[in-house]
Design an enzyme around this catalytic site. Sequence first.
Site, PDB file in Angstrom:
ATOM      1  N   ASP A 298     -79.824 -32.860   0.321  1.00 18.04           N
ATOM      2  CA  ASP A 298     -79.821 -34.014  -0.581  1.00 18.04           C
ATOM      3  C   ASP A 298     -78.508 -33.998  -1.345  1.00 18.04           C
ATOM      4  O   ASP A 298     -77.830 -32.983  -1.435  1.00 18.04           O
ATOM      5  CB  ASP A 298     -81.005 -33.945  -1.556  1.00 18.04           C
ATOM      6  CG  ASP A 298     -81.028 -35.130  -2.524  1.00 18.04           C
ATOM      7  OD1 ASP A 298     -80.927 -36.279  -2.048  1.00 18.04           O
ATOM      8  OD2 ASP A 298     -81.113 -34.916  -3.744  1.00 18.04           O
ATOM      9  N   SER A 299     -78.195 -35.139  -1.945  1.00 21.75           N
ATOM     10  CA  SER A 299     -77.003 -35.217  -2.784  1.00 21.75           C
ATOM     11  C   SER A 299     -77.148 -34.363  -4.050  1.00 21.75           C
ATOM     12  O   SER A 299     -76.158 -34.078  -4.701  1.00 21.75           O
ATOM     13  CB  SER A 299     -76.763 -36.665  -3.195  1.00 21.75           C
ATOM     14  OG  SER A 299     -77.843 -37.120  -3.983  1.00 21.75           O
TER      15      SER A 299
ATOM     16  N   CYS B  77     -82.772 -37.468   1.548  1.00 17.37           N
ATOM     17  CA  CYS B  77     -81.916 -38.333   0.733  1.00 17.37           C
ATOM     18  C   CYS B  77     -81.807 -39.651   1.479  1.00 17.37           C
ATOM     19  O   CYS B  77     -81.429 -39.676   2.656  1.00 17.37           O
ATOM     20  CB  CYS B  77     -80.535 -37.669   0.615  1.00 17.37           C
ATOM     21  SG  CYS B  77     -79.257 -38.724  -0.112  1.00 17.37           S
TER      22      CYS B  77
ATOM     23  N   GLU C 190     -80.510 -36.231 -12.553  1.00 13.20           N
ATOM     24  CA  GLU C 190     -79.619 -35.066 -12.430  1.00 13.20           C
ATOM     25  C   GLU C 190     -79.256 -34.484 -13.801  1.00 13.20           C
ATOM     26  O   GLU C 190     -79.016 -33.291 -13.931  1.00 13.20           O
ATOM     27  CB  GLU C 190     -78.341 -35.455 -11.662  1.00 13.20           C
ATOM     28  CG  GLU C 190     -78.563 -35.787 -10.194  1.00 13.20           C
ATOM     29  CD  GLU C 190     -78.762 -34.550  -9.296  1.00 13.20           C
ATOM     30  OE1 GLU C 190     -78.453 -33.422  -9.740  1.00 13.20           O
ATOM     31  OE2 GLU C 190     -79.242 -34.723  -8.161  1.00 13.20           O
TER      32      GLU C 190
ATOM     33  N   HIS D  63     -84.796 -39.111  -5.646  1.00  7.46           N
ATOM     34  CA  HIS D  63     -84.777 -38.760  -7.070  1.00  7.46           C
ATOM     35  C   HIS D  63     -85.862 -39.499  -7.869  1.00  7.46           C
ATOM     36  O   HIS D  63     -86.287 -39.038  -8.921  1.00  7.46           O
ATOM     37  CB  HIS D  63     -83.419 -39.125  -7.700  1.00  7.46           C
ATOM     38  CG  HIS D  63     -82.299 -38.202  -7.325  1.00  7.46           C
ATOM     39  ND1 HIS D  63     -81.685 -38.224  -6.105  1.00  7.46           N
ATOM     40  CD2 HIS D  63     -81.676 -37.215  -8.031  1.00  7.46           C
ATOM     41  CE1 HIS D  63     -80.718 -37.314  -6.072  1.00  7.46           C
ATOM     42  NE2 HIS D  63     -80.692 -36.683  -7.225  1.00  7.46           N
TER      43      HIS D  63
END
Lengths: 269, 269
Positions: A10-11, A73, A152, A186
């Site tokens: 994932d990012s 993602c 994040e 997310h």
Amino acid sequence: MNNQAIGFIDSGVGGLTVVKEALKQLPNEKIYYLGDTARMPYGPRPSEQVLEFTWEMTSFLLSKGIKMLVIACNTATAAALDDLREKLAIPVIGVIKPGSRAAIKSSKNQRVGVIGTEGTIKSGAYKRTLHEKNPNLFVTSLPCPEFVQIVENDQYESKYAEQVVAETLGFFDDKNIDTLVMGCTHYPLLRPFIQKAVGDKVTLIDSGAETVNDVSTILDYFDIAAKREEETTHEFYTTGSSDDFNEIASGWLGLENINAKTIHLGQGD
Amino acid sequence: MNNQAIGFIDSGVGGLTVVKEALKQLPNEKIYYLGDTARMPYGPRPSEQVLEFTWEMTSFLLSKGIKMLVIACNTATAAALDDLREKLAIPVIGVIKPGSRAAIKSSKNQRVGVIGTEGTIKSGAYKRTLHEKNPNLFVTSLPCPEFVQIVENDQYESKYAEQVVAETLGFFDDKNIDTLVMGCTHYPLLRPFIQKAVGDKVTLIDSGAETVNDVSTILDYFDIAAKREEETTHEFYTTGSSDDFNEIASGWLGLENINAKTIHLGQGD
């Protein structure tokens, strides 16, 4: 039977929402996770760059030894799934088709909303997949550029998050959707605020969680599910701060000892 | 994208419970169905013979042109899935692993019952699959030799059926299961009686319906889902009486114009 790990990329920390479901549904499986936190968000990047970064993450996990790759993602799935699947000999699973399937099953009024990063929405991947499966579906898409950063930054339970989510999703007030695809891994961390914003009558689809059903099917199909006598140790990697990663990951997964290691990919950016 | 049909095979009409779910979940897909009614039930037959009959059914549908094969029969899945999958270039889906996965997801008290034909239960396929996925599961299996015949005789709504089901499943009264796998695709036609016999607290797993989720995943994985502008015509074949087949099939599927064709397989028996 194959006791090698399943790789998740994932990012950043979003893919942990997929891991959470995998821990529940596939307790025998060993997990290697890599979040490219140093270069997130992927959403605003051109798709060529996302493809490049996704290959870098993939190479790292391949070198650790994985039997299957889950692109946890949506942005990376839209940009890289076809290319990875074509070139890798191990199964590669993305999050867009499972999420689309679940949305079609859920919707009664044929009006579905999709939220995601700019990259995912711009790619048109959800709209295309949904229409391929059901041409009569009315799909309304909305990029939500701020959501990833909020998660994040570990602000996903904050008043600020609630506000941003409510304002952004006000867009759907007059759209009469009965199903909303959280088309970014997310977003499930923002789920309570998202549900509140769109109302209880809208069914939220967690594309990541749906993906784990696919992982399970493909493990069985290729007969590569793990069989394990003792508990296994998962491994977590990030290109950013391991402390930040550990904090979000242990909170979200309810696991102690995440012990993420920081690694470097590419030329930095 | 691939507009060829998906083939479904069963010893008789049981696989129609899988087709019913496929019609719902995969409305774009064309279906070829073959029920070997003349040689049912498969349950009491030796597994070598079931393997042979399954190959005969498969060859027939292959000659009609199919892109995927669903063994919509637990007895045939137990006897033939590995062999077919090894030898065919198209994807082959069985009903046992999807049913097992659903049972594991459903059970809270780790006590699961499995009902099926003698062949399926004797093969140990469910017990083995369930234990591979969760070694702590307590599995109780029971062959129900009379159920298939009741369904094939179109008596599945009769007082007699209710009685046989109640008496047979009395076996589970003291077993404290919270989940029961209907490990035969004929059994969902008896579902109301089965549910009544084991009580409302027991979750029934329809292994056939679960299988359609796998079909959908595999269609997407290999990118062979159909894309269709106009409605398609399904084709039904039986080795027995087409009138009997049409009657059960149209009642169960809610479709008119089943128009099953009678075909002959092998040397007869």
